[in-house]
Design a protein around this motif. Structure first.
Motif, PDB file in Angstrom:
ATOM      1  N   LEU A   8      -2.346  16.846  49.981  1.00 49.83           N
ATOM      2  CA  LEU A   8      -1.684  17.874  48.963  1.00 49.83           C
ATOM      3  C   LEU A   8      -0.302  17.686  48.919  1.00 49.83           C
ATOM      4  O   LEU A   8       0.388  18.256  48.025  1.00 49.83           O
ATOM      5  N   ILE A   9       0.451  17.218  49.985  1.00 46.36           N
ATOM      6  CA  ILE A   9       2.022  16.790  50.026  1.00 46.36           C
ATOM      7  C   ILE A   9       2.350  16.071  48.586  1.00 46.36           C
ATOM      8  O   ILE A   9       3.136  16.431  47.748  1.00 46.36           O
ATOM      9  N   GLY A  10       1.584  14.976  48.470  1.00 41.93           N
ATOM     10  CA  GLY A  10       1.746  14.009  47.443  1.00 41.93           C
ATOM     11  C   GLY A  10       1.441  14.531  45.790  1.00 41.93           C
ATOM     12  O   GLY A  10       2.047  14.260  45.143  1.00 41.93           O
ATOM     13  N   MET A  11       0.525  15.679  45.843  1.00 40.47           N
ATOM     14  CA  MET A  11       0.038  16.282  44.798  1.00 40.47           C
ATOM     15  C   MET A  11       1.143  17.176  44.292  1.00 40.47           C
ATOM     16  O   MET A  11       1.618  17.222  42.925  1.00 40.47           O
ATOM     17  N   THR A  12       1.642  17.819  45.242  1.00 46.38           N
ATOM     18  CA  THR A  12       2.880  18.928  45.024  1.00 46.38           C
ATOM     19  C   THR A  12       4.000  18.300  44.317  1.00 46.38           C
ATOM     20  O   THR A  12       4.945  18.869  43.921  1.00 46.38           O
ATOM     21  N   THR A  13       4.342  17.049  45.072  1.00 45.72           N
ATOM     22  CA  THR A  13       5.701  16.148  44.541  1.00 45.72           C
ATOM     23  C   THR A  13       5.206  15.256  43.437  1.00 45.72           C
ATOM     24  O   THR A  13       6.230  14.117  43.274  1.00 45.72           O
ATOM     25  N   ASP A  14       4.361  15.474  42.959  1.00 46.04           N
ATOM     26  CA  ASP A  14       3.944  14.525  41.801  1.00 46.04           C
ATOM     27  C   ASP A  14       3.923  13.066  42.197  1.00 46.04           C
ATOM     28  O   ASP A  14       4.462  11.948  41.503  1.00 46.04           O
ATOM     29  N   ARG A  15       3.820  12.731  43.589  1.00 39.33           N
ATOM     30  CA  ARG A  15       3.487  11.401  44.005  1.00 39.33           C
ATOM     31  C   ARG A  15       2.221  11.166  44.773  1.00 39.33           C
ATOM     32  O   ARG A  15       2.032  11.059  45.864  1.00 39.33           O
ATOM     33  N   PRO A  16       1.299  11.173  43.975  1.00 36.46           N
ATOM     34  CA  PRO A  16      -0.215  11.203  44.716  1.00 36.46           C
ATOM     35  C   PRO A  16      -0.637   9.769  45.031  1.00 36.46           C
ATOM     36  O   PRO A  16      -1.468   9.039  44.452  1.00 36.46           O
ATOM     37  N   ILE A  17       0.151   9.155  46.103  1.00 32.29           N
ATOM     38  CA  ILE A  17       0.236   7.869  46.528  1.00 32.29           C
ATOM     39  C   ILE A  17      -1.274   7.607  47.186  1.00 32.29           C
ATOM     40  O   ILE A  17      -2.102   6.654  46.960  1.00 32.29           O
ATOM     41  N   ILE A  18      -1.369   8.538  48.142  1.00 28.84           N
ATOM     42  CA  ILE A  18      -2.861   8.409  49.160  1.00 28.84           C
ATOM     43  C   ILE A  18      -4.171   8.219  48.040  1.00 28.84           C
ATOM     44  O   ILE A  18      -4.891   7.137  48.147  1.00 28.84           O
ATOM     45  N   PRO A  19      -4.221   9.256  47.359  1.00 29.19           N
ATOM     46  CA  PRO A  19      -5.736   9.312  46.457  1.00 29.19           C
ATOM     47  C   PRO A  19      -5.749   8.158  45.232  1.00 29.19           C
ATOM     48  O   PRO A  19      -6.622   8.006  45.041  1.00 29.19           O
ATOM     49  N   GLU A  20      -4.614   7.715  44.997  1.00 28.09           N
ATOM     50  CA  GLU A  20      -4.509   6.677  43.998  1.00 28.09           C
ATOM     51  C   GLU A  20      -4.978   5.305  44.338  1.00 28.09           C
ATOM     52  O   GLU A  20      -5.562   4.581  43.781  1.00 28.09           O
ATOM     53  N   VAL A  21      -4.994   5.243  46.034  1.00 30.81           N
ATOM     54  CA  VAL A  21      -5.115   3.691  46.271  1.00 30.81           C
ATOM     55  C   VAL A  21      -6.409   3.870  47.062  1.00 30.81           C
ATOM     56  O   VAL A  21      -7.075   2.838  47.363  1.00 30.81           O
ATOM     57  N   ILE A  22      -6.995   4.783  47.622  1.00 29.30           N
ATOM     58  CA  ILE A  22      -8.286   4.801  48.237  1.00 29.30           C
ATOM     59  C   ILE A  22      -9.603   4.425  47.249  1.00 29.30           C
ATOM     60  O   ILE A  22      -9.541   4.840  46.120  1.00 29.30           O
ATOM     61  N   GLU A  23     -10.594   3.745  47.897  1.00 26.16           N
ATOM     62  CA  GLU A  23     -11.636   3.244  47.094  1.00 26.16           C
ATOM     63  C   GLU A  23     -12.639   4.568  46.797  1.00 26.16           C
ATOM     64  O   GLU A  23     -13.414   4.415  45.770  1.00 26.16           O
ATOM     65  N   GLU A  24     -12.571   5.468  47.734  1.00 27.21           N
ATOM     66  CA  GLU A  24     -13.502   6.700  47.476  1.00 27.21           C
ATOM     67  C   GLU A  24     -12.998   7.122  46.155  1.00 27.21           C
ATOM     68  O   GLU A  24     -11.860   7.320  45.890  1.00 27.21           O
ATOM     69  N   ALA A  25     -14.056   7.777  45.499  1.00 25.22           N
ATOM     70  CA  ALA A  25     -13.753   8.935  44.503  1.00 25.22           C
ATOM     71  C   ALA A  25     -13.717  10.550  45.207  1.00 25.22           C
ATOM     72  O   ALA A  25     -14.657  10.893  45.719  1.00 25.22           O
ATOM     73  N   LEU A  26     -12.514  10.872  44.569  1.00 25.72           N
ATOM     74  CA  LEU A  26     -11.851  12.017  45.245  1.00 25.72           C
ATOM     75  C   LEU A  26     -11.801  13.183  44.233  1.00 25.72           C
ATOM     76  O   LEU A  26     -11.213  12.914  43.214  1.00 25.72           O
ATOM     77  N   PHE A  27     -12.603  14.169  44.433  1.00 25.06           N
ATOM     78  CA  PHE A  27     -12.259  15.247  43.702  1.00 25.06           C
ATOM     79  C   PHE A  27     -11.790  16.646  44.656  1.00 25.06           C
ATOM     80  O   PHE A  27     -12.294  16.949  45.524  1.00 25.06           O
ATOM     81  N   PHE A  28     -10.693  17.576  43.711  1.00 22.98           N
ATOM     82  CA  PHE A  28     -10.370  18.833  44.405  1.00 22.98           C
ATOM     83  C   PHE A  28     -10.798  19.809  43.445  1.00 22.98           C
ATOM     84  O   PHE A  28     -10.622  19.778  42.444  1.00 22.98           O
ATOM     85  N   ILE A  29     -11.645  20.593  43.922  1.00 22.55           N
ATOM     86  CA  ILE A  29     -12.412  21.723  43.045  1.00 22.55           C
ATOM     87  C   ILE A  29     -11.826  23.294  43.618  1.00 22.55           C
ATOM     88  O   ILE A  29     -11.858  23.403  44.857  1.00 22.55           O
ATOM     89  N   ASP A  30     -11.799  24.126  42.732  1.00 22.56           N
ATOM     90  CA  ASP A  30     -11.544  25.329  43.107  1.00 22.56           C
ATOM     91  C   ASP A  30     -12.875  26.177  43.277  1.00 22.56           C
ATOM     92  O   ASP A  30     -13.986  25.522  43.420  1.00 22.56           O
ATOM     93  N   PRO A  31     -12.747  27.542  43.966  1.00 19.92           N
ATOM     94  CA  PRO A  31     -14.245  28.121  44.447  1.00 19.92           C
ATOM     95  C   PRO A  31     -14.975  28.308  43.412  1.00 19.92           C
ATOM     96  O   PRO A  31     -16.420  28.522  43.472  1.00 19.92           O
ATOM     97  N   GLN A  32     -14.669  28.182  42.126  1.00 26.00           N
ATOM     98  CA  GLN A  32     -15.556  28.372  41.216  1.00 26.00           C
ATOM     99  C   GLN A  32     -16.224  27.099  40.572  1.00 26.00           C
ATOM    100  O   GLN A  32     -17.198  26.897  39.684  1.00 26.00           O
ATOM    101  N   GLY A  33     -15.919  25.943  41.156  1.00 24.61           N
ATOM    102  CA  GLY A  33     -16.317  24.703  41.053  1.00 24.61           C
ATOM    103  C   GLY A  33     -15.580  23.917  40.003  1.00 24.61           C
ATOM    104  O   GLY A  33     -16.058  22.932  39.338  1.00 24.61           O
ATOM    105  N   SER A  34     -14.383  24.339  39.525  1.00 26.22           N
ATOM    106  CA  SER A  34     -13.752  23.776  38.429  1.00 26.22           C
ATOM    107  C   SER A  34     -12.895  22.427  39.089  1.00 26.22           C
ATOM    108  O   SER A  34     -12.159  22.716  40.168  1.00 26.22           O
ATOM    109  N   ILE A  35     -12.766  21.360  38.384  1.00 26.60           N
ATOM    110  CA  ILE A  35     -11.998  20.423  39.065  1.00 26.60           C
ATOM    111  C   ILE A  35     -10.396  20.384  38.722  1.00 26.60           C
ATOM    112  O   ILE A  35     -10.081  20.481  37.452  1.00 26.60           O
TER     113      ILE A  35
END
Length: 471
Positions: free
Chosen positions: A158-185
């Motif tokens: 989350l820190i990476g996302m808010t600082t426009d530096r999403p380092i961790i999710p960019e390099v992990i092999e797993e497919a990662l989605f962050f979804i709001d309570p209504q199911g929107s990506i």
């Protein structure tokens, strides 16, 4: 009263306890129900068996103040050191063991405390055991640990996302989605883009409903569980799916896909190989039994007395090898053979089922719980057969009775095996024996070991020693 009678029978039948020691065990057993209710735990008394290889449950009490650890009674069942090391530690040392983890015969994890029961001469005659089921406790501990680790990782994300530096999710092999309570990506990483493209043949876009791409996620997404791990099949591929809800404040959920297809395929291949190997072992055993039946049939059809002894020796060799595969097929492992069981099967076959000319021959065995690979077990089976058969044939000439002792163990990375008799002694000047030639050849060439035979104070001792390779 029935419990006391059963306890007395089990002790007399399976242990070396004296009548006085059995009375001591009985006195303690009368208090087991009270101890069980007071501690809200299952309570048992285990006593060592005659051969010292196992322990046997001679008494138990189930608490009325809590749920029992076991579905079925365990009195009369054997306890094994691999599952309950604390019990055997206390039996050997007389020391207490508290809050030790153990695995029950029904596969449940328990918290186990063990104290020794001592006889009049202060020797350990049994153990008093208390067990509490901690399976649910461990489940919650693992869940909290996983949740804690996930929260820490997600905080970094989350820190990476808010600082426009999403380092961790960019390099992990797993497919990662962050979804709001209504199911929107709200966010996806490069691995998620590739997954959507592979599964749906389209691009992943912000604001799209996750169910649009993965309809099978509906039950996972709307599950009340904050942390959920499951496995789903998508386009003939296996995925481990993790759902991590961040709670009301964060108002979002992470969905993580891990491709498990290659791992599951390897698991299936291993299962198929194991099944194939067991089938081969089964056929080998059946073929050996067929050869043994043919030898018996030939003997019934009539052979000379001079030839009969050679038929019997050949028959015993075939059956000794067959015992190796019997033990493999009775175990969960497809290639491990327990030595004590192998020696016992071969020894009992030769002494109690063979032609001993009405002699009173006794045989006993001693050694630890130890396994070897099947290729070494076949060589050992033939060696054991020849050494015991040699005792039966030569040691007790002119005698009405005798005894044989087979022992084995491990020292300094080598396995030793000895067969001792109280017979007439070894005559080094005698005509060379085919059986001993077989033993020497197999020990030196197949096992890279050494064989020796000599007279001792009361008879003959034959010894084999060979290195155990770590596999």
């Amino acid at each position: 009263m029935e419990n006391i009678l059963l306890l007395e029978y089990l002790c007399q039948e399976h242990t070396n306890l004296t009548d006085e020691e059995i009375r001591t065990i009985e006195d303690i057993s009368r208090n087991l129900p009270l101890i069980a209710d007071l501690n809200q735990a299952n309570v048992f008394i285990d006593c060592p068996t005659k051969e010292g290889k196992y322990a046997i449950v001679v008494a138990e009490a189930v608490p009325t103040t809590a749920k029992s650890v076991y579905k079925n009674p365990v009195v009369g069942k054997f306890a094994y050191e691999s599952f309950e090391p604390a019990v055997f530690f206390t039996l050997r040392t007389g020391k207490n063991m508290f809050l030790n983890r153990a695995l029950t015969q029904e596969g449940r994890t328990v918290e186990q405390s063990v104290v020794p029961i001592k006889g009049v001469h202060n020797q350990v005659i049994g153990t008093l055991i208390m067990e509490k089921d901690i399976s649910e406790k461990l489940y919650h501990q693992d869940k909290m640990k996983a949740l804690s680790e996930a929260t820490e990782t997600l905080s970094e994300i989350l820190i990476g996302m808010t600082t426009d530096r999403p380092i961790i999710p960019e390099v992990i092999e797993e497919a990662l989605f962050f979804i709001d309570p209504q199911g929107s990506i709200l966010y996806y990483n490069p691995a998620a883009i590739n997954l959507v493209s592979e599964v749906c043949s389209t691009d992943c876009t912000f604001g799209a409903q996750i169910e649009t791409y993965f309809p099978c996620l509906k039950d996972v997404f709307y599950s009340p569980e904050e942390l959920l791990v499951t496995e789903l099949e998508i386009l003939r591929k296996s995925f481990q799916v993790k759902k991590i809800s961040l709670g009301q404040k964060a108002e979002g959920t992470f969905i993580i896909f891990r491709d498990m297809t290659e791992l599951r395929e390897k698991e299936r291949e291993l299962v198929l190989k194991s099944v194939a190997i067991r089938e081969i072992h089964h056929r080998v055993k059946n073929n050996l039994q067929t050869v043994a039946s043919l030898l018996r049939l030939q003997m019934r059809k009539g052979v000379s007395e001079d030839s009969k002894v050679h038929f019997i020796e050949s028959l015993n060799r075939v059956l000794s090898i067959a015992h190796v595969y019997e033990i493999i097929l009775s175990n969960s492992s497809v290639d491990d053979v327990e030595i004590y069981s192998l020696i016992e099967k071969i020894g009992n076959m030769l002494v109690y089922s063979g032609d001993v000319e009405h002699k009173d021959i006794k045989i006993k065995y001693s050694g630890p719980i130890l396994t070897v690979k099947s290729n070494k077990a076949v060589s050992m089976a033939l060696i054991i057969n020849e050494l015991i058969q040699n005792c039966m044939k030569h040691a007790f000439v002119g005698r009405a009775k005798g005894s044989i002792e087979v022992s084995f163990g491990v020292t300094k990375g080598s396995l030793f095996l000895s067969v001792t008799d109280d017979g007439v002694g070894y005559n080094a000047a005698a005509i060379p024996s085919l059986g001993l030639d077989i033993v020497k050849m197999m020990t030196e060439h197949d096992l890279s070991g050494k064989f020796s035979i000599r007279s001792n104070d009361v008879g003959t001792i034959a010894s084999v020693k060979f290195p155990i390779e770590r596999e």
